[in-house]
Write a protein that holds these residues in place. Sequence first.
Motif, PDB file in Angstrom:
ATOM      1  N   UNK A 546       0.850  -1.182   0.000  1.00  0.00           N
ATOM      2  CA  UNK A 546       0.000   0.000   0.000  1.00  0.00           C
ATOM      3  C   UNK A 546       0.887   1.233   0.000  1.00  0.00           C
ATOM      4  N   UNK A 547       0.280   2.400   0.219  1.00  0.00           N
ATOM      5  CA  UNK A 547       1.038   3.641   0.218  1.00  0.00           C
ATOM      6  C   UNK A 547       0.470   4.608   1.247  1.00  0.00           C
ATOM      7  N   UNK A 548       1.323   5.487   1.730  1.00  0.00           N
ATOM      8  CA  UNK A 548       0.930   6.527   2.661  1.00  0.00           C
ATOM      9  C   UNK A 548       1.373   7.879   2.142  1.00  0.00           C
ATOM     10  N   UNK A 549       1.007   8.920   2.887  1.00  0.00           N
ATOM     11  CA  UNK A 549       1.312  10.256   2.396  1.00  0.00           C
ATOM     12  C   UNK A 549       1.677  11.179   3.554  1.00  0.00           C
ATOM     13  N   UNK A 550       2.723  11.951   3.335  1.00  0.00           N
ATOM     14  CA  UNK A 550       3.100  13.033   4.241  1.00  0.00           C
ATOM     15  C   UNK A 550       3.005  14.337   3.465  1.00  0.00           C
ATOM     16  N   UNK A 551       2.558  15.398   4.140  1.00  0.00           N
ATOM     17  CA  UNK A 551       2.333  16.673   3.465  1.00  0.00           C
ATOM     18  C   UNK A 551       3.178  17.746   4.140  1.00  0.00           C
ATOM     19  N   UNK A 552       3.930  18.503   3.329  1.00  0.00           N
ATOM     20  CA  UNK A 552       4.752  19.610   3.813  1.00  0.00           C
ATOM     21  C   UNK A 552       4.409  20.864   3.024  1.00  0.00           C
ATOM     22  N   UNK A 553       4.689  22.016   3.654  1.00  0.00           N
ATOM     23  CA  UNK A 553       4.520  23.298   2.980  1.00  0.00           C
ATOM     24  C   UNK A 553       5.883  23.937   2.793  1.00  0.00           C
ATOM     25  N   UNK A 554       6.165  24.376   1.566  1.00  0.00           N
ATOM     26  CA  UNK A 554       7.458  24.928   1.203  1.00  0.00           C
ATOM     27  C   UNK A 554       7.253  26.353   0.716  1.00  0.00           C
ATOM     28  N   UNK A 555       8.112  27.268   1.211  1.00  0.00           N
ATOM     29  CA  UNK A 555       8.035  28.682   0.855  1.00  0.00           C
ATOM     30  C   UNK A 555       9.308  29.058   0.111  1.00  0.00           C
ATOM     31  N   UNK A 556       9.150  29.736  -1.044  1.00  0.00           N
ATOM     32  CA  UNK A 556      10.293  30.182  -1.831  1.00  0.00           C
ATOM     33  C   UNK A 556      10.803  31.513  -1.290  1.00  0.00           C
ATOM     34  N   UNK A 557      12.125  31.752  -1.333  1.00  0.00           N
ATOM     35  CA  UNK A 557      12.680  33.027  -0.862  1.00  0.00           C
ATOM     36  C   UNK A 557      12.370  34.154  -1.845  1.00  0.00           C
ATOM     37  N   UNK A 558      12.644  35.378  -1.422  1.00  0.00           N
ATOM     38  CA  UNK A 558      12.424  36.545  -2.281  1.00  0.00           C
ATOM     39  C   UNK A 558      13.618  36.761  -3.187  1.00  0.00           C
ATOM     40  N   UNK A 559      14.088  35.727  -3.816  1.00  0.00           N
ATOM     41  CA  UNK A 559      15.245  35.800  -4.707  1.00  0.00           C
ATOM     42  C   UNK A 559      15.138  34.669  -5.718  1.00  0.00           C
ATOM     43  N   UNK A 560      15.725  34.865  -6.889  1.00  0.00           N
ATOM     44  CA  UNK A 560      15.718  33.822  -7.899  1.00  0.00           C
ATOM     45  C   UNK A 560      16.925  32.917  -7.700  1.00  0.00           C
ATOM     46  N   UNK A 561      16.801  31.680  -8.168  1.00  0.00           N
ATOM     47  CA  UNK A 561      17.893  30.728  -8.004  1.00  0.00           C
ATOM     48  C   UNK A 561      17.382  29.308  -8.121  1.00  0.00           C
ATOM     49  N   UNK A 562      18.152  28.372  -7.590  1.00  0.00           N
ATOM     50  CA  UNK A 562      17.815  26.948  -7.621  1.00  0.00           C
ATOM     51  C   UNK A 562      17.610  26.466  -6.190  1.00  0.00           C
ATOM     52  N   UNK A 563      16.464  25.865  -5.940  1.00  0.00           N
ATOM     53  CA  UNK A 563      16.187  25.299  -4.632  1.00  0.00           C
ATOM     54  C   UNK A 563      16.285  23.784  -4.663  1.00  0.00           C
ATOM     55  N   UNK A 564      16.590  23.188  -3.531  1.00  0.00           N
ATOM     56  CA  UNK A 564      16.691  21.737  -3.423  1.00  0.00           C
ATOM     57  C   UNK A 564      15.780  21.251  -2.311  1.00  0.00           C
ATOM     58  N   UNK A 565      15.032  20.189  -2.619  1.00  0.00           N
ATOM     59  CA  UNK A 565      14.134  19.573  -1.651  1.00  0.00           C
ATOM     60  C   UNK A 565      14.584  18.133  -1.459  1.00  0.00           C
ATOM     61  N   UNK A 566      15.027  17.801  -0.253  1.00  0.00           N
ATOM     62  CA  UNK A 566      15.489  16.456   0.072  1.00  0.00           C
ATOM     63  C   UNK A 566      14.489  15.798   1.022  1.00  0.00           C
ATOM     64  N   UNK A 567      14.034  14.615   0.643  1.00  0.00           N
ATOM     65  CA  UNK A 567      13.137  13.830   1.482  1.00  0.00           C
ATOM     66  C   UNK A 567      13.914  12.614   1.974  1.00  0.00           C
TER      67      UNK A 567
END
Length: 712
Positions: A546-567
């Motif tokens: 089966x499968x489960x789910x976790x939910x997170x909220x991510x906010x971008x900074x006031x600058x352009x660039x590359x963000x990384x999301x590690x789970x």
Amino acid sequence: AVNFFGPPAANRNYECEIQVKRRAFTAKNYRNYDFSISDNNVSFDKDVREGKTDEQGNATEKYAVPDLYKNIGLLQTTFYATVFDETGRPVSRSTTADIFTQSVFFGVMNDGYYYYPLNQSVSFPLIALDKSQRVLNGASARVQVIKHEYRTVLTKSGSYFRYESQKEEKLLASGIVTVSGENTKYSFVPRSPGEYELRVSVPGSNSYVSSPFYSYGSWGGDNNSFGVNNEGHIDIELDKEGYYTGESVKALFKTPFSGRMLVTLETDKVVSYQYVNVDKRSASLDLPLSADDVPNVYITATLIKPHELSDIPLTVAHGYQSVKVEAKDRKIPVEITAAASVRSHTHQKVKVKALPGSMITLSAVDNGVLQISDFETPDPYGYFYAKRALEVNGYDLYPLLLPEVRPSLSSTGGDGESDMKKRVNPMPAKRIKIVSYWSGTTQANGSGEANFEFDIPQFSGQVRLMAVAYKNENFGSKESTMTVADPIVLSSALPRFMSPGDTVTMPVTISNTSSSSASASVKIKLGGNLKTIGDEQQNISIAAGSEGRAVFQVVAPAAIGIGKVNIEVNALGERFTDETEIGIRPSAPLQKLTGAGSVMGGSNQPLSWGTMDFIPSSIDYKLVVARSPAAELSEYLSRLIYYPYGCTEQTVSIAFPQLYFGDLGNAIRGNSTYNVQKATANGNVLEAIRKIKMRQLYNGAVTLWDNEDTED
């Protein structure tokens, strides 16, 4: 039942389209009841259904096959299903199933030969199978031998003549044969030259399997033995599809009339030639093949009608036939030894075996990418020994002497059905780094083996292994697949990009593909100035399969660039990770603001830079100080002067601004310093005018390039 690839999920929407396609049987006995029938395709009137899977993630649809399809052989259904996940992303799969309309299926063995000598017994091995392909004993089969005879006449169509051959079927033998095991044979002795057909069917059925063949001898034939090409050409039939060097090709020539025929073997030159007397509109030859004929050689035939009184205007006929020739020792057998199923983040070793001393390369590429681009595994043998065109030109003055049959132009076309399996997504994971590995060239050892090593990155799906080998004139290739799957599969649902200040809700789906339930600790780590709202760690329980789910909220900074999301997920005593890069780009296009002013000599002027609502990290300034605003034009002038092409349009664009080069220099410097540059600019303008005049036509128009005769 439609089985979906990957872990099941409850209450997911899906669409299912069912089609029944006919395969290898005629449609003449069908009726148009509740099904639409055209071009050998049969489809249900209502072939699209929608619904949801159950709590275990399964869905079942049932369709009834009517009695209309009794004893017509094997039908094939294709089930195509699309499942939409929590993000609305479609994942498609297809599978096929067979519909057996009869309990016994008969087969006739093909020995690779298409015609046989006269007055000699020909044995056709027969076999009977059930729907599970088990050999049956005591199965009754109706066997018929049909001879196709032709009534050929020459008719006038418009201003030219053409042949018309009307086929007639003549039943020569018929009976019930008991087929048992793999040793049953049906024997038949052809007594006259011609075209035959062996038909085997279930007694009482109109559907049958057949095996066509020819029989030919130097005597006993007549003008009705074979059909004639409509346009008066020579048809050349071969006894096999392909040959090896050292064998002989047996060619049967079916001609529109009798006469003297020139037969040649040709590639990029005339290999051999001989003359043959054609009697009763047919002839046969045995032609030896050598290594010079690889990959194919052409048989050409030119038939000359005897000089005699005749109302038939035809005087000469031609025929061409390509013969496939292979050399057995030029195809290298290649073997790949690799694990069939592996984990991600592992180091893999692959062994490839070919000829000793051969050069080998190995590629490992994400099969999903290869399917999207429809990339086929390289086949150097098929490429270098592909069918070649005839490079000998034929010249014939004989048709100019008397009128003959004029060939009509014809065209062929039509595309085959696309293989739907090539279009489905083989990996349900998102934001996966493309797996792409190429080994370079490695020489095999004395045992013909070469070893390769590479790393499997974060990935879930299928990898295609492609090996290519060559040695001198020998080539070979092989492909194999490697499935990459972890017991815990992570899928992070993020948008394609974010803008500064955006807040997104990111669900992380954790699929448990193992047979044990798991308690998972899910933690998020962010880079590139991304922030989270709420907890950075959550604990969930996931049942087996089966499968489960976790939910997170991510906010971008006031600058352009590359963000990384590690789970990071800790479950089943192991640690699983998923990393996603996301671009943080402006929500509006680039904007430029300009201003101007003057400063008196010997005085100071403070400047105020207004930031407006710009992103601070994206702001760039440029200050230009000069005696004239024309100084800012120098940058654009240099771009015009160095246009890359010399067409008339760009020649004008280069020369026109140089008319003002001197004035621009004077405006900036206020003196004659730019006189030399001005003279150079004037020379460029005069050269441009000369070039344009050279391109002018008699009507005053100008061509786009040199040496053209029409204006654009």
